[in-house]
Design an enzyme around this catalytic site. Structure first.
Site, PDB file in Angstrom:
ATOM      1  N   ASP A  27     -35.296  28.658 -15.036  1.00 46.02           N
ATOM      2  CA  ASP A  27     -36.273  28.620 -16.135  1.00 46.02           C
ATOM      3  C   ASP A  27     -35.722  29.363 -17.353  1.00 46.02           C
ATOM      4  O   ASP A  27     -34.914  30.287 -17.211  1.00 46.02           O
ATOM      5  CB  ASP A  27     -37.568  29.362 -15.760  1.00 46.02           C
ATOM      6  CG  ASP A  27     -38.212  28.807 -14.521  1.00 46.02           C
ATOM      7  OD1 ASP A  27     -37.997  27.630 -14.229  1.00 46.02           O
ATOM      8  OD2 ASP A  27     -38.934  29.580 -13.861  1.00 46.02           O
TER       9      ASP A  27
HETATM   10  N1  URA Z   1     -37.740  29.848  -9.150  1.00 42.04           N
HETATM   11  C1  URA Z   1     -38.404  30.044 -10.290  1.00 42.04           C
HETATM   12  O1  URA Z   1     -39.602  30.272 -10.286  1.00 42.04           O
HETATM   13  N2  URA Z   1     -37.713  30.000 -11.432  1.00 42.04           N
HETATM   14  C2  URA Z   1     -36.385  29.775 -11.507  1.00 42.04           C
HETATM   15  O2  URA Z   1     -35.813  29.761 -12.595  1.00 42.04           O
HETATM   16  C3  URA Z   1     -35.720  29.577 -10.299  1.00 42.04           C
HETATM   17  C4  URA Z   1     -36.411  29.612  -9.136  1.00 42.04           C
END
Ligand code: URA
Length: 249
Positions: free
Chosen positions: A103
């Site tokens: 993310d």
């Molecule tokens: N899980 C999440 O919530 N975000 C990420 O970026 C990777 C795994």
């Protein structure tokens, strides 16, 4: 030297099976000579043609391990002009893509490569490649909540597979917990949703390991090239549905 059908399919012309048919139909030549099924060739030094048209020369593969900071998105290009992880890498002629996503607000280990075969293998759900995260979450987890994270959490797109989860630290003053969570699935925002579902929203998230590779020696915003051994190891994982990056136990 590689089998012709593999070279043709890697060049994006056709699937391996269709490439085999093309060879059988006499539509493929290597240095001007019509090839037969089973023939091998060297894509870098030989001219391979399908229906008289040369395949593009295979580009060299590159593999990077990046320590992504927050605020960079994990796509090759962004329509809205936001910063992408490619902005953190040197200009390379090859088109490279992140292996999966982190993310925008997550930091940590992200692999990038132009090797589509390796990327698809590592992302295939059957490979069960393990990823480890350190999450700062609100509040203090009970034993039962920790066990739920391990056993499986009911999310709107299904129950998560068994995971590893342990408390690294509890900050009494701030009322927050540092958790380490390892998962082998790749559901969207999975760690955030798992923690939220047990009542402990994530405040900060970092991926510390991917398939047994760690961030060791790579500072935030920096990257390094993978070694040949590391690439060979990832290739083993990508084709082996059971070991899943558990070489560290
Ligand atoms: N899980 C999440 O919530 N975000 C990420 O970026 C990777 C795994």
């Amino acid at each position: 030297m590689e089998r012709l059908q593999k070279i043709i399919s890697q060049a994006g012309v056709a699937s391996r099976r269709t490439a085999e048919k093309m060879i059988e139909e006499g539509r493929v030549t290597v240095d001007g000579v019509v090839a037969t099924l089973g023939a091998q060739a060297d894509a870098a030094s030989q001219t391979i043609c399908v229906d008289g048209k040369p395949l593009k020369k295979a580009e060299a593969h590159v593999y990077f391990l990046l320590n992504k900071p927050k605020g960079y998105i994990s796509t090759a290009k962004d329509e809205r002009g936001r910063k992408t992880v490619l902005d953190l890498l040197p200009e390379v002629a090859e088109r490279i893509y992140p292996v999966g996503r982190l993310d925008n607000g997550t930091e940590g280990l992200l692999l990038l490569t132009n090797d589509g075969e390796l990327m698809n293998g590592l992302l295939h759900p059957a490979r069960e490649v393990w990823k480890t995260y350190v999450a700062q979450v609100e509040g203090r987890l009970t034993r039962a909540e920790l066990q739920t994270l391990r056993n499986g959490v009911a999310l709107e797109d299904g129950v998560t597979a068994p995971a590893k989860a342990r408390v690294l630290d509890w900050d009494d003053r701030q009322g927050r917990t540092k958790l380490e969570i390892s998962i082998h699935e790749g559901k969207n925002r999975q760690v955030r949703r798992m923690c939220e579902a047990v009542g402990h929203p994530v405040q900060a998230l970092k991926r510390t390991e991917f398939a047994g590779l760690s961030l060791s020696g790579v500072k935030r915003g920096e990257h390094r090239a993978l070694s040949e051994d590391e690439v060979a190891y990832l290739y083993e994982l990508a084709k082996d549905p059971v070991s899943g990056g558990r070489r560290k136990g």
